[in-house]
Design a protein around this motif. Structure first.
Motif, short mmCIF file in Angstrom:
data_model
loop_
_atom_site.label_atom_id
_atom_site.label_comp_id
_atom_site.label_asym_id
_atom_site.label_seq_id
_atom_site.Cartn_x
_atom_site.Cartn_y
_atom_site.Cartn_z
N ARG A 1 -10.06 1.91 -0.55
CA ARG A 1 -8.78 1.62 -0.96
C ARG A 1 -8.78 1.15 -2.65
O ARG A 1 -9.62 0.01 -2.97
CB ARG A 1 -7.70 0.74 -0.30
CG ARG A 1 -7.54 1.18 1.32
CD ARG A 1 -6.45 2.18 1.34
NE ARG A 1 -6.19 2.73 2.76
CZ ARG A 1 -5.07 2.82 3.28
NH1 ARG A 1 -4.09 2.62 2.48
NH2 ARG A 1 -5.15 3.11 4.59
N TRP B 1 -11.85 -8.59 -3.57
CA TRP B 1 -11.58 -7.37 -2.99
C TRP B 1 -12.80 -6.34 -2.75
O TRP B 1 -12.85 -5.63 -2.00
CB TRP B 1 -10.54 -6.71 -3.88
CG TRP B 1 -9.12 -7.45 -3.49
CD1 TRP B 1 -8.72 -8.20 -4.09
CD2 TRP B 1 -8.47 -7.28 -2.39
NE1 TRP B 1 -7.57 -9.01 -3.60
CE2 TRP B 1 -7.41 -8.13 -2.52
CE3 TRP B 1 -8.40 -6.54 -1.24
CZ2 TRP B 1 -6.33 -8.29 -1.51
CZ3 TRP B 1 -7.35 -6.35 -0.52
CH2 TRP B 1 -6.19 -7.26 -0.43
N PHE C 1 -9.61 -1.80 4.57
CA PHE C 1 -9.41 -1.65 3.31
C PHE C 1 -10.56 -0.72 2.64
O PHE C 1 -10.47 -0.42 1.37
CB PHE C 1 -9.27 -2.60 2.55
CG PHE C 1 -7.88 -3.55 2.69
CD1 PHE C 1 -6.69 -3.26 1.83
CD2 PHE C 1 -7.71 -4.46 3.76
CE1 PHE C 1 -5.60 -4.00 1.97
CE2 PHE C 1 -6.33 -4.76 4.06
CZ PHE C 1 -5.35 -4.65 3.05
N LEU D 1 -2.43 1.66 6.68
CA LEU D 1 -3.62 1.21 7.03
C LEU D 1 -3.76 1.70 8.51
O LEU D 1 -2.86 1.79 9.25
CB LEU D 1 -4.13 -0.31 7.15
CG LEU D 1 -4.23 -1.08 5.77
CD1 LEU D 1 -4.22 -2.64 6.30
CD2 LEU D 1 -5.48 -0.45 5.12
N LEU E 1 0.82 -1.40 0.00
CA LEU E 1 0.03 -0.06 -0.13
C LEU E 1 0.93 1.39 -0.07
O LEU E 1 2.03 1.26 0.55
CB LEU E 1 -0.93 0.08 1.25
CG LEU E 1 -2.11 -0.98 1.34
CD1 LEU E 1 -2.93 -1.06 2.55
CD2 LEU E 1 -3.07 -0.81 0.00
N ALA F 1 -12.63 -2.98 -0.67
CA ALA F 1 -11.75 -1.98 -1.23
C ALA F 1 -12.28 -1.79 -2.55
O ALA F 1 -13.48 -2.34 -3.16
CB ALA F 1 -10.32 -2.64 -1.64
N MET G 1 -7.65 -1.06 -5.20
CA MET G 1 -6.60 -2.07 -5.06
C MET G 1 -6.38 -2.64 -6.70
O MET G 1 -7.57 -2.83 -7.12
CB MET G 1 -7.09 -3.48 -4.19
CG MET G 1 -6.95 -2.86 -2.68
SD MET G 1 -5.03 -2.39 -2.09
CE MET G 1 -4.44 -4.22 -2.40
#
Length: 324
Positions: free
Chosen positions: A165, A179, A162, A156, A152, A184, A167
């Motif tokens: 985020r 995910w 997550f 975090l 990352l 995410a 990803m």
């Protein structure tokens, strides 16, 4: 007279030698990963074993790097028979054997032995039967390499959440759903473009096996490294079915055994190298952190029923994998 006989004998020997050389079978093996990555080294090991064990009767032409395109593009060429064999991450089996998407679902496998048992099972043979008959692609071998971890750009918070985020994921539906279940925002980016994507903010992070990620310098773009160990990275060596059937039964057995030995070799290589790779990342400025993966594991498990209902893989397959 003796001199003439000797000359004739030498000439006959040369002709026999040329005949055997002419009979050597060619195998075009392709890589679509970074040079000197674990998969690349596995392919080289496979090529060496095949040539050595066949006493030169099989000549392997290894095309390394990403010259022939992305893994899905290479898979299309393999199916069409324009190339013979392909060594790559096992996750790409899902492009022709959809049920194998379960390989990329979080926390599905307990350990490396569980992964090996799955690949050697009747269950896996059943999942890949159609790809042999329909797509003309046969998996010669498959096995684990190492657990995947997270990289990352920003740390975090203490909850390990997550949410929000971005990803990076490959073009595999199971990664998209996994995910998303974790909270995410999955974003598809080609493996070779991940470093730049993280550097420029297109994505906030990526995940992958350390031994492969270090060759792409993930830790330099995203120095916050979390030991999530959420998915076992895998490898596979595949061959075009028509090419495979063109070999004698003896050579078919040789190719299969060489592939199986190469899958075991790359697992041992990745395992032995893992700690030194992490140390190398630390020296490059990365901060390696342990993480309580319980929330991630629970999120992945809670989504299994829904993804099976959606047809990501056959209903009940997750539970069957647990029994291997």
């Amino acid at each position: 007279m003796k001199s003439l006989f000797k000359t004739m004998l030498l000439g006959a020997t040369a002709v026999v030698g040329l005949t055997f050389a002419a009979q050597a079978e060619n195998l075009v093996l392709v890589n679509a990963d970074a040079i000197n990555s674990p998969v690349d080294l596995m392919n080289k090991h496979f090529a060496e074993l095949v040539e050595e064990r066949s006493n030169g009767e099989i000549d392997v032409n290894y095309i390394t790097g990403t010259q022939l395109g992305t893994p899905p593009q290479v898979m299309d060429q393999l199916s069409a028979g324009s190339l013979d064999a392909f060594g790559t991450a096992g996750s790409w089996l899902s492009s022709v054997a959809p049920d194998t998407q379960i390989l990329t679902w979080g926390f599905t496998f307990r350990d490396a032995e569980h992964v090996f048992n799955f690949f050697q099972s009747d269950l896996f043979d059943g999942l890949t039967r159609d790809m042999i008959e329909t797509n003309r692609i046969r998996p010669l071998s498959a096995g684990p390499t190492e657990p995947r971890i997270v990289f990352l750009t920003e740390e975090l918070d203490e909850t390990g959440d997550f949410s929000g985020r971005k990803m990076r994921i490959p073009q595999i539906p199971a990664y998209l759903r996994l995910w998303g279940a974790i909270g995410a925002q999955p974003t598809q980016v080609a493996w070779g473009e991940v470093f730049l994507a993280m550097k420029t903010g297109i994505v906030d992070g990526a995940e992958g096996p350390p031994s492969a990620a270090i060759s792409q310098r993930f830790h330099e773009a995203a120095p916050n490294v979390y030991m999530t160990n959420h998915v076992w990275a895998t490898s596979t060596i595949m061959i075009n079915e028509d090419k495979f059937q063109s070999f004698s039964s003896e050579h078919q057995d040789l190719l299969t055994k060489a592939a199986e030995d190469s899958s075991k070799w790359v697992y041992n290589y990745s395992t032995e190298r893992r700690e030194s790779v992490l140390d190398e990342m630390r020296k490059g400025g990365a901060i390696i952190r342990e993480i309580d993966a319980t929330p991630l594991r629970e999120a992945a498990l809670s989504a299994v029923e829904s993804v099976e209902a959606e047809g990501l893989w056959h209903e009940g397959l997750y539970e069957l994998v647990q029994q291997q």
